[in-house]
Scaffold this motif. Structure first.
Motif, PDB file in Angstrom:
ATOM      1  N   SER A 160       0.826  -1.338  -0.019  1.00 53.60           N
ATOM      2  CA  SER A 160       0.019  -0.005   0.106  1.00 53.60           C
ATOM      3  C   SER A 160       0.811   1.148   0.025  1.00 53.60           C
ATOM      4  CB  SER A 160      -0.987  -0.022   1.085  1.00 53.60           C
ATOM      5  OG  SER A 160      -0.226   0.007   2.325  1.00 53.60           O
ATOM      6  N   LYS A 161       1.921   1.289   0.573  1.00 51.95           N
ATOM      7  CA  LYS A 161       2.819   2.573   0.880  1.00 51.95           C
ATOM      8  C   LYS A 161       3.472   2.888  -0.394  1.00 51.95           C
ATOM      9  CE  LYS A 161       4.191   2.534   5.661  1.00 51.95           C
ATOM     10  NZ  LYS A 161       4.401   1.306   6.377  1.00 51.95           N
ATOM     11  N   GLN A 162       3.966   2.100  -1.084  1.00 54.68           N
ATOM     12  CA  GLN A 162       4.606   2.046  -2.316  1.00 54.68           C
ATOM     13  C   GLN A 162       3.645   2.540  -3.395  1.00 54.68           C
ATOM     14  OE1 GLN A 162       5.514  -1.377  -4.420  1.00 54.68           O
ATOM     15  NE2 GLN A 162       7.127  -0.842  -5.391  1.00 54.68           N
TER      16      GLN A 162
ATOM     17  N   ALA B  70     -10.643   2.128   0.319  1.00 53.48           N
ATOM     18  CA  ALA B  70     -11.114   1.330   1.522  1.00 53.48           C
ATOM     19  C   ALA B  70     -10.386   0.070   1.434  1.00 53.48           C
ATOM     20  CB  ALA B  70     -12.750   0.985   1.284  1.00 53.48           C
ATOM     21  N   ILE B  71     -10.146  -0.573   0.548  1.00 51.65           N
ATOM     22  CA  ILE B  71      -9.437  -1.742   0.609  1.00 51.65           C
ATOM     23  C   ILE B  71      -7.827  -1.295   1.465  1.00 51.65           C
ATOM     24  CG2 ILE B  71      -7.886  -3.517  -0.765  1.00 51.65           C
ATOM     25  CD1 ILE B  71     -10.402  -3.604  -2.624  1.00 51.65           C
ATOM     26  N   VAL B  72      -7.075  -0.384   0.640  1.00 53.54           N
ATOM     27  CA  VAL B  72      -5.840  -0.052   1.310  1.00 53.54           C
ATOM     28  C   VAL B  72      -6.067   0.359   2.900  1.00 53.54           C
ATOM     29  CG1 VAL B  72      -3.887   1.624   1.050  1.00 53.54           C
ATOM     30  CG2 VAL B  72      -5.152   0.593  -1.094  1.00 53.54           C
ATOM     31  N   ASP B  73      -7.010   1.099   3.101  1.00 52.75           N
ATOM     32  CA  ASP B  73      -7.076   1.423   4.572  1.00 52.75           C
ATOM     33  C   ASP B  73      -7.405   0.397   5.420  1.00 52.75           C
ATOM     34  OD1 ASP B  73      -6.900   4.192   3.718  1.00 52.75           O
ATOM     35  OD2 ASP B  73      -9.037   4.697   3.934  1.00 52.75           O
ATOM     36  N   ARG B  74      -8.161  -0.579   4.872  1.00 57.35           N
ATOM     37  CA  ARG B  74      -8.476  -1.817   5.763  1.00 57.35           C
ATOM     38  C   ARG B  74      -7.356  -2.676   5.963  1.00 57.35           C
ATOM     39  NH1 ARG B  74     -13.250  -4.741   8.153  1.00 57.35           N
ATOM     40  NH2 ARG B  74     -11.985  -6.200   9.594  1.00 57.35           N
ATOM     41  N   PHE B  75      -6.782  -3.172   4.874  1.00 58.96           N
ATOM     42  CA  PHE B  75      -5.725  -4.322   4.677  1.00 58.96           C
ATOM     43  C   PHE B  75      -4.406  -3.600   4.741  1.00 58.96           C
ATOM     44  CE2 PHE B  75      -9.736  -5.609   2.850  1.00 58.96           C
ATOM     45  CZ  PHE B  75     -10.311  -6.451   3.731  1.00 58.96           C
TER      46      PHE B  75
ATOM     47  N   GLN C 210      -3.822 -10.397  -0.984  1.00 58.54           N
ATOM     48  CA  GLN C 210      -5.023 -11.246  -1.184  1.00 58.54           C
ATOM     49  C   GLN C 210      -6.148 -10.378  -2.067  1.00 58.54           C
ATOM     50  OE1 GLN C 210      -7.332 -13.625   1.798  1.00 58.54           O
ATOM     51  NE2 GLN C 210      -6.868 -15.194   0.491  1.00 58.54           N
ATOM     52  N   ALA C 211      -6.281  -9.073  -1.135  1.00 57.72           N
ATOM     53  CA  ALA C 211      -7.386  -8.024  -1.756  1.00 57.72           C
ATOM     54  C   ALA C 211      -6.717  -7.401  -2.992  1.00 57.72           C
ATOM     55  CB  ALA C 211      -7.532  -7.258  -0.570  1.00 57.72           C
ATOM     56  N   GLY C 212      -5.799  -7.445  -3.059  1.00 60.33           N
ATOM     57  CA  GLY C 212      -4.954  -6.521  -4.480  1.00 60.33           C
ATOM     58  C   GLY C 212      -5.164  -7.577  -5.807  1.00 60.33           C
ATOM     59  N   ILE C 213      -4.976  -8.874  -5.208  1.00 59.23           N
ATOM     60  CA  ILE C 213      -5.118  -9.812  -6.433  1.00 59.23           C
ATOM     61  C   ILE C 213      -6.586 -10.113  -6.810  1.00 59.23           C
ATOM     62  CG2 ILE C 213      -5.191 -12.291  -6.748  1.00 59.23           C
ATOM     63  CD1 ILE C 213      -2.328 -12.185  -5.121  1.00 59.23           C
ATOM     64  N   ALA C 214      -7.497  -9.700  -5.878  1.00 58.77           N
ATOM     65  CA  ALA C 214      -9.116  -9.905  -6.217  1.00 58.77           C
ATOM     66  C   ALA C 214      -9.286  -8.721  -6.830  1.00 58.77           C
ATOM     67  CB  ALA C 214      -9.671 -10.009  -4.782  1.00 58.77           C
ATOM     68  N   TYR C 215      -8.866  -7.447  -6.490  1.00 57.61           N
ATOM     69  CA  TYR C 215      -9.245  -6.092  -7.278  1.00 57.61           C
ATOM     70  C   TYR C 215      -8.859  -6.133  -8.649  1.00 57.61           C
ATOM     71  CZ  TYR C 215     -10.307  -1.223  -7.510  1.00 57.61           C
ATOM     72  OH  TYR C 215     -10.700  -0.123  -7.988  1.00 57.61           O
TER      73      TYR C 215
END
Ligand code: FAD
Length: 289
Positions: free
Chosen positions: A210-212, A230-235, A244-249
């Motif tokens: 997320s930071k990068q 929201a994904i970045v803030d939560r995970f 996992q969330a990044g792959i799903a997105y």
């Protein structure tokens, strides 16, 4: 094989990207990641070009390995902002020697605190692309920016510049990453209206750090939709959950693109075979390899 011929096929295809190591010490680990990515049977693998031009030999060697040893079509990136025309010509000759047929012709980012361009440099990618075309029988790709390139204030001027670049011999375009497919659909409408008809490969970035990502987005001007924030803030603080969330997105974006008739998608796989593999698994009945 030339990428422009792959792009004629009407079945969905996925391509991946690797970047060369900054130092020779990292070479073996990049080769190992590249081999795992090649085993996923993408339509091609692109190899980026280090911003300062200093890793050009690695780009050529990795692109050659992909094509000549691993049997996967390769696309060698080539930038010109940090090199003289003579240096660029030498790299083109090396690509020819290795039998590499596909080149992504880019200007690259202008280095800080130097005068640019000096007399024997290319100022824009279109000048480089003209020379790549005149030096050999290459299939040449170029970059495009659905949200506009940061240096050009008005999108319409950026599209005019893109049209000029394409007319210098570009066979296909790859986009900067974007996280909202509507931005791409709108861009495609605008460029087609202006008569740019070459195939466009959407570039999809699976976000795993997320930071990068926040830093890259602020530099490139890429918008972060609320759903993505929201994904970045939560995970964002949990690397495994973020991956996992990044792959799903990314998978969701790709499925929507394919559903809307876009058959060739480029994934910024960033030397991460586990991410590339997870996406291919998610698409196993959609993208036949
Ligand atoms: P150009 O097409 O030259 O455009 C640069 C700017 O100049 C734009 O704002 C354009 O509108 C403007 N412009 C163009 N022509 C004119 C004109 N005649 N008059 C006035 N303005 C004009 N960087 C790397 O270092 N290595 C890589 O491997 C790499 N790979 C990339 C792959 C992709 C798919 C993308 C999208 C980018 C990549 N980049 C890479 C980053 C890229 O080099 C930078 O975004 C760079 O700032 C612009 O390169 P370009 O080839 O798009 O430049």
């Amino acid at each position: 094989m030339k990428i422009k011929d792959i792009l004629r096929d009407e079945e969905p295809h996925i391509s991946f990207e690797v970047f060369p190591p900054k130092t020779d010490a990292g070479y073996e680990s990049v080769l190992s990641a590249t081999e795992k990515i090649a085993a996923l049977k993408p339509s091609f693998i692109s190899v980026t070009y280090g911003a300062g031009g200093g890793t050009s030999k690695n780009t050529v060697n990795i692109a050659s390995h992909i094509q000549n040893d691993l049997g996967v079509v390769s696309l060698a990136h080539l930038t010109c902002a940090s090199s003289t025309k003579e240096e660029v010509h030498q790299v083109i000759e090396k690509l020819k020697e290795k039998g590499i047929e596909n080149v992504l012709g880019l200007r690259g980012d202008i280095p800080d605190d130097v005068q640019f361009p000096v007399s024997n440099q290319y100022k824009y990618a279109f000048e480089l692309i003209r020379d790549i075309k005149s030096q050999g029988d290459f299939c040449v790709g170029a970059a495009c920016y659905p949200e506009g390139h940061v240096e050009t204030e008005h999108k319409k001027d950026d599209i005019e510049n893109l049209k000029n670049k394409v007319e210098c011999g570009v066979d296909f375009l790859t986009t900067q990453m974007f996280f909202d497919n509507n931005i791409l659909y709108n861009f495609l409408y605008r460029i087609r209206e202006k008569g740019i008809t070459v195939p466009v490969l959407p570039g999809i970035m699976p976000v795993t750090n997320s930071k990068q990502m926040k830093r890259i987005c602020s530099l490139s001007g890429t918008a972060l939709p609320e759903r993505f924030r929201a994904i970045v803030d939560r995970f964002g603080d949990d690397p495994k959950a973020m991956q996992q969330a990044g792959i799903a997105y990314a998978t969701d974006q790709i499925i929507d693109l394919i559903a809307n008739g876009i058959n060739n998608i480029h994934i910024y796989s960033m030397n991460k075979p586990e991410v590339a593999g997870a996406i291919m698994k998610n698409l196993s009945d959609i993208v036949k390899v």
